[in-house]
Design an enzyme around this catalytic site. Structure first.
Site, short mmCIF file in Angstrom:
data_model
loop_
_atom_site.label_atom_id
_atom_site.label_comp_id
_atom_site.label_asym_id
_atom_site.label_seq_id
_atom_site.Cartn_x
_atom_site.Cartn_y
_atom_site.Cartn_z
N HIS A 23 -28.52 145.78 62.11
CA HIS A 23 -29.43 146.80 61.43
C HIS A 23 -28.35 147.48 60.49
O HIS A 23 -28.42 147.72 59.23
CB HIS A 23 -29.74 148.05 62.47
CG HIS A 23 -30.83 147.66 63.34
ND1 HIS A 23 -32.10 147.58 63.02
CD2 HIS A 23 -30.57 147.17 64.58
CE1 HIS A 23 -32.80 146.94 64.16
NE2 HIS A 23 -32.01 146.93 64.83
N ASP A 118 -34.09 152.70 58.89
CA ASP A 118 -34.63 151.57 59.66
C ASP A 118 -35.69 151.85 60.53
O ASP A 118 -36.12 153.00 60.93
CB ASP A 118 -33.53 150.79 60.08
CG ASP A 118 -33.08 150.85 61.37
OD1 ASP A 118 -33.66 151.68 62.11
OD2 ASP A 118 -32.00 150.59 61.91
#
Length: 480
Positions: A23, A118
């Site tokens: 991520h 995210d």
């Protein structure tokens, strides 16, 4: 104006990734593009709780551009909240939730023009809404998984029982079908917290002002068109889907051991080395690592093998501790004598290797990968065919796409009937196919076509470059 960074006079954007290299890396690369190509100032929030050594090293690199400021949040005591058998998504979402007071403080102290977060940081949507900060989601996996995830709340309402018991593949409206056996881990059991957290996270995606996807038209044409044009998605309605991929790291800070790895590659023939790495979180069982080693030895091909401590309980065993295994002795987990017998053709690297540097090297001819989306994009960006070895999350979906659908740039080994691991003879077979067979040459040709497409879409005038440029113009000219 609060959205303009006081120290630079430039428009200010904040990024909020969840922990984990898969991520952190794409959001960091996007942040650097905004700084270097579009003149923004970026605050990059780092959730330090449960951060791996590799994550800490990356975000403290002296090579980050001057307009990118990493904001490290204080550690949160999770000792009474987390437990060892907690799954990744459940763990990530709890870490983010417990970090919300610190996230709120950062955003209130210097409200940005926009927030990019995210999929596992959607708890921050409400904070941003209270501060009137436009919020965008960066979906770091494939567009196929995005489309499925946007369809998931409808499935949850309309389907009784478990998805794994459905009699036919899941048909995502206007897109493609996903085989039941390829469904991601997080949706295979609707009774567990992992599913509930994932469902909550994706159900919030329509709250975003836009959804960035790490892909481009030539890689996922059906899924991109379906998720943007089909009436189902228009009725939700979903915000604009913004393909800006491939978002991959092009420059890495090399350690001394990394340089030794590249120096070894310098002495190998072109397209002759198979790179074996299972991402930032992947691990094999002891039995499977043994079979892999024997298969490599039997294939007689050159290789770089990244070895981690085996885990017989969880394929994602290294997710939160990548880079921490500084004392790992790789030979302790390999067949006796393996390193000595293969020392003329192989290099064994403990824990971590400079993946982009290896993939871009002309001696690298194949990549045995877990098919994490970042690794998949990096392989395509450098035109390297793959051996698909999915381990967890949505990686089986990615492997099917790479081997059976559009790109067809990979081959997937088969586990024999009644077996629990891929056998050494099968590993030898697929390695030889990729590295010396005609099928491997055709996969390399197709990977080369995707490489040229990936480079073109990122150049000025290319679709991905222009998509990000248009959003950058909007952020620069919009007055809050």
């Amino acid at each position: 104006m609060a959205a303009v960074a006081a120290e630079s006079g430039r428009t200010h954007i904040t990024f909020l990734p969840s922990p984990g290299m898969g991520h952190i890396i794409p959001l960091l690369v996007m942040a650097k593009r905004l700084v270097l190509h579009h003149g923004f100032h970026v605050s990059f929030i780092s959730i330090t709780t449960e951060a791996s050594a590799a994550q800490t090293q990356l975000l403290r690199s002296p090579d980050l551009p001057s307009g990118l400021h990493v904001v490290e949040l204080p550690l949160v005591d999770m000792s009474d909240i987390l437990h060892d058998d907690m799954t990744i998504v459940h763990r990530l979402c709890l870490i983010v939730r417990e970090s919300l007071p610190f996230i709120s403080s950062v955003l209130r102290r210097n409200p940005p023009r926009a927030l990019v977060l995210d999929i596992f940081c959607t708890d921050a949507f409400q904070i941003a809404k209270d501060l009137s900060i436009p919020t965008y989601s960066f979906f770091t996996a494939s567009t196929a998984l995005l489309a499925f995830s946007l369809y998931l709340p409808t499935m949850d309402r309309e389907i009784e029982g478990e998805y794994v018991d459905l009699p036919a593949p899941v048909q995502v409206p206007g897109c493609g079908a996903i085989r039941i056996e390829d469904l991601m881990d997080q949706v295979r059991n609707r009774k567990i917290d992992e599913y509930k957290w994932y469902l909550l996270s994706v159900s919030r995606l329509p709250m975003a002002a836009g959804i960035f996807v790490n892909s481009w038209e030539d890689l996922e044409p059906v899924w991109l068109r379906g998720s943007t044009e089909n009436s189902f998605f228009r009725r939700i309605p979903i915000p604009p889907v913004l393909p800006i991929g491939p978002v991959v790291e092009e420059d890495e800070q090399l350690t001394d051991s990394d340089k030794e790895c590249i120096a070894w590659l310098d002495n190998q023939p072109p397209d002759s080395v198979l790179f074996i790495s299972l991402g930032s979180g992947g691990t094999l069982t002891s039995a499977q690592l043994t079979e892999l080693a024997w298969g490599l030895e039997l294939s007689q091909q050159r290789f770089i093998l990244v070895v981690r401590t085996p885990s017989d309980s969880r394929a994602s065993g290294a997710f939160f501790n990548v880079g921490n295994e500084v004392e790992l002795k790789a030979e302790a987990y390999l067949p006796q004598g393996f390193m000595e017998r293969t020392r003329e053709v192989g290099l064994v690297v403990p824990s971590w290797a400079p993946q982009m540097a290896v993939l871009r090297h002309p001696s690298t001819g194949g990549f045995l990968s877990h098919c994490g989306w970042n690794s998949t994009l990096e392989s395509m960006y450098h035109g390297v065919p793959m051996i698909a070895w999915p381990l967890y999350a949505e990686q089986k979906m990615n492997a099917t796409m790479l081997t059976e659908e559009g790109p067809r740039v990979a081959i997937r080994p088969v586990i024999g009937a009644g077996e629990k691991v891929v056998g050494r003879e099968e590993i030898e077979r697929v390695v030889r196919v990729v590295m010396e067979g005609e099928e491997g040459k055709e996969m390399r040709r197709r990977a080369g076509e995707l490489q040229r497409s990936a480079r073109a879409t990122l150049k000025p005038g290319g679709p991905s470059f222009e998509t990000l440029s248009q959003v950058a113009v909007k952020w620069t000219t919009t007055v809050q």
